[in-house]
Design a protein around this motif. Structure first.
Motif, PDB file in Angstrom:
ATOM      1  N   HIS A 102      41.823  41.923  47.162  1.00 18.21           N
ATOM      2  CA  HIS A 102      42.256  40.800  46.336  1.00 18.21           C
ATOM      3  C   HIS A 102      42.405  41.227  44.886  1.00 18.21           C
ATOM      4  N   SER A 103      43.336  40.570  44.213  1.00 14.27           N
ATOM      5  CA  SER A 103      43.636  40.881  42.823  1.00 14.27           C
ATOM      6  C   SER A 103      44.002  39.591  42.102  1.00 14.27           C
ATOM      7  N   LEU A 104      43.772  39.553  40.815  1.00 14.17           N
ATOM      8  CA  LEU A 104      44.190  38.413  40.006  1.00 14.17           C
ATOM      9  C   LEU A 104      45.711  38.287  40.004  1.00 14.17           C
ATOM     10  N   MET A 105      46.426  39.367  40.282  1.00 10.82           N
ATOM     11  CA  MET A 105      47.888  39.340  40.305  1.00 10.82           C
ATOM     12  C   MET A 105      48.455  39.100  41.707  1.00 10.82           C
ATOM     13  N   ASP A 106      47.635  38.667  42.660  1.00 12.53           N
ATOM     14  CA  ASP A 106      48.145  38.278  43.971  1.00 12.53           C
ATOM     15  C   ASP A 106      48.950  36.988  43.833  1.00 12.53           C
ATOM     16  N   SER A 107      49.841  36.728  44.774  1.00 12.38           N
ATOM     17  CA  SER A 107      50.654  35.511  44.714  1.00 12.38           C
ATOM     18  C   SER A 107      49.846  34.260  45.047  1.00 12.38           C
ATOM     19  N   ARG A 108      48.703  34.437  45.700  1.00 10.55           N
ATOM     20  CA  ARG A 108      47.785  33.323  45.988  1.00 10.55           C
ATOM     21  C   ARG A 108      46.415  33.710  45.455  1.00 10.55           C
ATOM     22  N   PHE A 109      45.818  32.807  44.691  1.00  3.30           N
ATOM     23  CA  PHE A 109      44.483  33.092  44.178  1.00  3.30           C
ATOM     24  C   PHE A 109      43.484  33.188  45.307  1.00  3.30           C
ATOM     25  N   SER A 110      42.537  34.073  45.158  1.00  3.14           N
ATOM     26  CA  SER A 110      41.400  34.182  46.062  1.00  3.14           C
ATOM     27  C   SER A 110      40.178  33.819  45.234  1.00  3.14           C
ATOM     28  N   ARG A 111      39.274  33.060  45.804  1.00  3.40           N
ATOM     29  CA  ARG A 111      38.094  32.640  45.032  1.00  3.40           C
ATOM     30  C   ARG A 111      37.233  33.831  44.609  1.00  3.40           C
ATOM     31  N   ASP A 112      37.411  34.998  45.258  1.00  8.34           N
ATOM     32  CA  ASP A 112      36.625  36.165  44.861  1.00  8.34           C
ATOM     33  C   ASP A 112      37.405  37.116  43.951  1.00  8.34           C
ATOM     34  N   ALA A 113      38.549  36.700  43.442  1.00  9.89           N
ATOM     35  CA  ALA A 113      39.318  37.557  42.524  1.00  9.89           C
ATOM     36  C   ALA A 113      39.961  36.700  41.437  1.00  9.89           C
ATOM     37  N   LEU A 114      39.137  36.002  40.673  1.00  7.00           N
ATOM     38  CA  LEU A 114      39.637  35.152  39.593  1.00  7.00           C
ATOM     39  C   LEU A 114      39.482  35.808  38.228  1.00  7.00           C
ATOM     40  N   ALA A 115      38.847  36.949  38.197  1.00  6.39           N
ATOM     41  CA  ALA A 115      38.738  37.741  36.968  1.00  6.39           C
ATOM     42  C   ALA A 115      39.461  39.060  37.238  1.00  6.39           C
ATOM     43  N   PRO A 116      39.971  39.706  36.204  1.00  5.10           N
ATOM     44  CA  PRO A 116      40.719  40.949  36.431  1.00  5.10           C
ATOM     45  C   PRO A 116      39.887  42.025  37.129  1.00  5.10           C
ATOM     46  N   THR A 117      40.491  42.676  38.123  1.00  2.00           N
ATOM     47  CA  THR A 117      39.866  43.810  38.794  1.00  2.00           C
ATOM     48  C   THR A 117      40.250  45.084  38.034  1.00  2.00           C
ATOM     49  N   GLU A 118      39.696  46.224  38.416  1.00  2.00           N
ATOM     50  CA  GLU A 118      40.076  47.487  37.767  1.00  2.00           C
ATOM     51  C   GLU A 118      41.574  47.734  37.916  1.00  2.00           C
ATOM     52  N   ARG A 119      42.101  47.411  39.076  1.00  2.10           N
ATOM     53  CA  ARG A 119      43.534  47.575  39.320  1.00  2.10           C
ATOM     54  C   ARG A 119      44.350  46.647  38.404  1.00  2.10           C
ATOM     55  N   ASP A 120      43.852  45.416  38.202  1.00  2.00           N
ATOM     56  CA  ASP A 120      44.540  44.474  37.322  1.00  2.00           C
ATOM     57  C   ASP A 120      44.545  44.959  35.872  1.00  2.00           C
ATOM     58  N   ILE A 121      43.504  45.622  35.461  1.00  2.00           N
ATOM     59  CA  ILE A 121      43.400  46.098  34.073  1.00  2.00           C
ATOM     60  C   ILE A 121      44.323  47.288  33.843  1.00  2.00           C
ATOM     61  N   ALA A 122      44.447  48.167  34.806  1.00  2.00           N
ATOM     62  CA  ALA A 122      45.289  49.358  34.641  1.00  2.00           C
ATOM     63  C   ALA A 122      46.772  48.994  34.526  1.00  2.00           C
ATOM     64  N   ALA A 123      47.217  47.988  35.255  1.00  2.00           N
ATOM     65  CA  ALA A 123      48.643  47.633  35.250  1.00  2.00           C
ATOM     66  C   ALA A 123      49.140  47.149  33.890  1.00  2.00           C
ATOM     67  N   PRO A 124      48.446  46.205  33.202  1.00  2.00           N
ATOM     68  CA  PRO A 124      48.975  45.794  31.898  1.00  2.00           C
ATOM     69  C   PRO A 124      48.867  46.889  30.841  1.00  2.00           C
ATOM     70  N   ILE A 125      47.889  47.766  30.980  1.00  2.00           N
ATOM     71  CA  ILE A 125      47.797  48.890  30.033  1.00  2.00           C
ATOM     72  C   ILE A 125      49.060  49.736  30.141  1.00  2.00           C
ATOM     73  N   ALA A 126      49.491  50.005  31.373  1.00  2.00           N
ATOM     74  CA  ALA A 126      50.722  50.773  31.564  1.00  2.00           C
ATOM     75  C   ALA A 126      51.931  49.996  31.037  1.00  2.00           C
ATOM     76  N   ALA A 127      51.941  48.664  31.249  1.00  2.00           N
ATOM     77  CA  ALA A 127      53.060  47.849  30.768  1.00  2.00           C
ATOM     78  C   ALA A 127      53.122  47.836  29.247  1.00  2.00           C
ATOM     79  N   LEU A 128      51.978  47.833  28.598  1.00  2.00           N
ATOM     80  CA  LEU A 128      51.953  47.777  27.135  1.00  2.00           C
ATOM     81  C   LEU A 128      52.331  49.107  26.495  1.00  2.00           C
ATOM     82  N   GLU A 129      52.392  50.165  27.288  1.00  2.00           N
ATOM     83  CA  GLU A 129      52.810  51.459  26.761  1.00  2.00           C
ATOM     84  C   GLU A 129      54.327  51.574  26.666  1.00  2.00           C
TER      85      GLU A 129
END
Length: 160
Positions: A102-129
């Motif tokens: 589960h990820s915060l960027m999934d198309s459906r929220f999961s109650r166990d992934a409402l805060a950014p995961t490590e994978r979620d954090i890496a993606a916007p860092i790459a986007a901001l570059e």
């Protein structure tokens, strides 16, 4: 003049975000699939579904499982995971939807992934570059599959 259902946010670098509250737009928020919000990928407009979800409120308080709550004690939907997800789209991130993770960027929220995961954090860092231009503020062009959906069990809890 800005209508009362639209909130304009502007940062010092002249990037304007528009938060649109959708009350009656059947095209933007059809009955199915039920979505909480929509954002143009690489855009500057976020629309919240006020038609089917009447109350949104931001709360950072964590629940007993040490996860952010999706639905708050007063029945309002927590804006924190929704806005985090939609801002991810504004920065160019697509839905992840990987089986078993589960990820915060999934198309459906999961109650166990409402805060950014490590994978979620890496993606916007790459986007901001890279440079992000995005759609102009107020531009909302969607396809039917877009929009973040509530957790699987949310609709059944509303029927009780």
């Amino acid at each position: 003049m800005i209508p009362p259902q639209v909130i304009r946010l502007q940062c010092p670098q002249n990037t304007t975000f528009v938060i649109e509250l959708g009350f009656e737009d059947d095209e933007l928020f059809p009955r199915f699939p039920l979505v909480l919000a929509r954002a143009k990928i690489e855009g500057r407009t976020i629309a919240l579904n006020m038609k089917q979800f009447k109350c949104y409120r931001a709360e950072l308080k964590f629940g007993p499982t040490k996860q952010l709550a999706f639905e708050l004690d007063d029945g309002c939907i927590n804006l924190v995971p929704i806005m985090t997800h939609e801002l991810g789209h504004a920065f160019g991130l697509n839905h992840l939807d990987l089986a078993g993770a589960h990820s915060l960027m999934d198309s459906r929220f999961s109650r166990d992934a409402l805060a950014p995961t490590e994978r979620d954090i890496a993606a916007p860092i790459a986007a901001l570059e890279r440079s992000i231009s995005g759609a102009a503020p107020g531009v909302l062009n969607f396809v039917a599959r877009e929009g973040v959906r509530p957790p699987d069990d949310w609709e059944s809890t509303q029927a009780q």
